[in-house]
Design an enzyme around this catalytic site. Sequence first.
Site, PDB file in Angstrom:
ATOM      1  N   ARG A  58       0.771  -1.220   0.063  1.00 48.04           N
ATOM      2  CA  ARG A  58      -0.128   0.067  -0.198  1.00 48.04           C
ATOM      3  C   ARG A  58       0.540   1.525  -0.369  1.00 48.04           C
ATOM      4  O   ARG A  58       0.856   2.073  -0.711  1.00 48.04           O
ATOM      5  CB  ARG A  58      -0.886   0.338   1.356  1.00 48.04           C
ATOM      6  CG  ARG A  58      -2.612  -0.643   0.905  1.00 48.04           C
ATOM      7  CD  ARG A  58      -2.709  -0.469   2.458  1.00 48.04           C
ATOM      8  NE  ARG A  58      -1.983  -1.730   2.894  1.00 48.04           N
ATOM      9  CZ  ARG A  58      -1.702  -3.320   2.690  1.00 48.04           C
ATOM     10  NH1 ARG A  58      -3.216  -3.652   1.972  1.00 48.04           N
ATOM     11  NH2 ARG A  58      -0.837  -4.365   2.524  1.00 48.04           N
ATOM     12  N   THR A  59       2.003   1.454   0.792  1.00 42.84           N
ATOM     13  CA  THR A  59       2.524   2.700   0.736  1.00 42.84           C
ATOM     14  C   THR A  59       3.327   2.977  -0.618  1.00 42.84           C
ATOM     15  O   THR A  59       3.086   4.467  -0.734  1.00 42.84           O
ATOM     16  CB  THR A  59       3.422   2.389   2.391  1.00 42.84           C
ATOM     17  OG1 THR A  59       2.887   2.331   3.077  1.00 42.84           O
ATOM     18  CG2 THR A  59       3.762   3.916   2.351  1.00 42.84           C
ATOM     19  N   LYS A  88      25.969  -2.860  -0.749  1.00 44.48           N
ATOM     20  CA  LYS A  88      27.812  -2.626  -1.118  1.00 44.48           C
ATOM     21  C   LYS A  88      27.758  -1.677   0.376  1.00 44.48           C
ATOM     22  O   LYS A  88      29.146  -0.639   0.169  1.00 44.48           O
ATOM     23  CB  LYS A  88      28.472  -1.704  -1.830  1.00 44.48           C
ATOM     24  CG  LYS A  88      27.649  -2.446  -3.496  1.00 44.48           C
ATOM     25  CD  LYS A  88      28.317  -1.514  -4.567  1.00 44.48           C
ATOM     26  CE  LYS A  88      28.010  -1.685  -6.013  1.00 44.48           C
ATOM     27  NZ  LYS A  88      28.110  -0.764  -7.131  1.00 44.48           N
ATOM     28  N   ARG A 109      11.016   3.327   3.270  1.00 45.77           N
ATOM     29  CA  ARG A 109      11.021   2.889   4.462  1.00 45.77           C
ATOM     30  C   ARG A 109      12.187   1.928   4.503  1.00 45.77           C
ATOM     31  O   ARG A 109      12.618   0.974   3.234  1.00 45.77           O
ATOM     32  CB  ARG A 109      10.166   1.904   3.596  1.00 45.77           C
ATOM     33  CG  ARG A 109       9.728   0.421   4.443  1.00 45.77           C
ATOM     34  CD  ARG A 109       8.425  -0.070   4.423  1.00 45.77           C
ATOM     35  NE  ARG A 109       7.248   0.303   4.464  1.00 45.77           N
ATOM     36  CZ  ARG A 109       5.895   0.122   5.197  1.00 45.77           C
ATOM     37  NH1 ARG A 109       5.827  -0.823   3.988  1.00 45.77           N
ATOM     38  NH2 ARG A 109       4.394   0.858   5.134  1.00 45.77           N
ATOM     39  N   HIS A 137       5.262   6.469  11.407  1.00 47.83           N
ATOM     40  CA  HIS A 137       4.563   5.712  10.115  1.00 47.83           C
ATOM     41  C   HIS A 137       3.853   7.137   9.957  1.00 47.83           C
ATOM     42  O   HIS A 137       2.513   7.204  10.064  1.00 47.83           O
ATOM     43  CB  HIS A 137       3.881   4.648   9.869  1.00 47.83           C
ATOM     44  CG  HIS A 137       4.013   4.333   8.463  1.00 47.83           C
ATOM     45  ND1 HIS A 137       3.855   5.096   7.327  1.00 47.83           N
ATOM     46  CD2 HIS A 137       3.023   2.814   8.219  1.00 47.83           C
ATOM     47  CE1 HIS A 137       3.627   4.136   6.116  1.00 47.83           C
ATOM     48  NE2 HIS A 137       3.383   2.561   6.366  1.00 47.83           N
TER      49      HIS A 137
HETATM   50  C1  NCD Z   1       1.965  -1.094   7.824  1.00 39.63           C
HETATM   51  C2  NCD Z   1       3.596  -0.600   7.694  1.00 39.63           C
HETATM   52  O1  NCD Z   1       4.142  -1.020   7.086  1.00 39.63           O
HETATM   53  O2  NCD Z   1       3.589  -0.211   9.588  1.00 39.63           O
HETATM   54  N1  NCD Z   1       1.310  -1.166   7.385  1.00 39.63           N
HETATM   55  C3  NCD Z   1       0.883  -0.671   6.305  1.00 39.63           C
HETATM   56  O3  NCD Z   1       1.941   0.509   5.549  1.00 39.63           O
HETATM   57  N2  NCD Z   1      -0.172   0.220   5.303  1.00 39.63           N
HETATM   58  C4  NCD Z   1       1.172  -1.606   9.055  1.00 39.63           C
HETATM   59  C5  NCD Z   1       1.932  -2.950   8.929  1.00 39.63           C
HETATM   60  O4  NCD Z   1       3.007  -3.842   8.245  1.00 39.63           O
HETATM   61  O5  NCD Z   1       1.175  -4.107  10.120  1.00 39.63           O
END
Ligand code: NCD
Length: 310
Positions: A58-59, A88, A109, A137
């Site tokens: 999703r993100t 590396k 991320r 997040h």
């Molecule tokens: C979440 C995350 O990556 O922290 N997912 C997301 O971005 N919707 C929640 C999760 O992974 O449980």
Amino acid sequence: MTTLKGKDILRADQFTLDEIALIMQTAERFEGLMQTGDRLTNMSGKVLATLFYEPSTRTRLSFESAMLRLGGQVLSVAEARTSSSAAKGETLFDTGKMIESYADVAVIRHPAVGSAQELAEGASIPVINGGDGAGEHPTQALLDLYTIRREKGTVESLTVALAGDLKNGRTVHSLSALLANFRVRFYFVAPAALAMPAEITAGLRQRGVEIVETTDLAEAAAKSDVLYVTRIQRERFTDPAEYERLKDSYIVDLALVKAAKPGITLMHPLPRVDEIAKEVDTYDGAAYFRQAANGVLVRMALLALVTGQA
Ligand code: NCD
């Protein structure tokens, strides 16, 4: 005048009330514009770089979709951990130095807490934290706030239960900080081993936020306007047996929903494993797929605001 131009988005507690309002209003404006079917060109000529050193559906997709829907372009290192120079030994600071010549804004991320901050220190372009390990997040928290306002009309003075892996779940760390601006009352529902970190709870209480910590999901659901369920974060466990012991701590099924406060809104950042039964999807207040859809709008707003294109 309130502006986010040139700013990094690293933590949920960085925002003023005016900045939060600006993000919400901008997302609403884009929602309206998308419905007219017009092509948006705010980000035309701009490039977004997405650096994902941890899995995401999703993100990453919603950031990329947001950029494309605003007429911008996307550069993506999907398997950054194995296919980029991180393999590396390049530091994120150095990656930041490079990325600014390739892109106008970056989303990262990464499994390490503080990783987005490190990239941001190297890069002169705005850096957005798409999840730093068990840290924060913030963009998820903003879309969660957008969703609560959508589903409930307002967020002021609601009772919100956060349930599941509150220790390792970065979404709940950010969401609790963001909602603390709006006089919400919290239930923190977790097995003792996965309780909300004490420094977060203490910090919120210091800000005057009322928090009930409990292991009893049914009790919290009976009193809450919103129940926000999270996945037990398997990838943060060093002991697989500990994960097995805790993984089914809470399961939201229709029986639980029936015993909950009438009209309760159910949210989940997704992906879900077993913590919300599929039978619950037909319940009107099950908002988790609408919540995911709102991610595109809020991320459109963030991309346009930090680049000064809103
Ligand atoms: C979440 C995350 O990556 O922290 N997912 C997301 O971005 N919707 C929640 C999760 O992974 O449980």
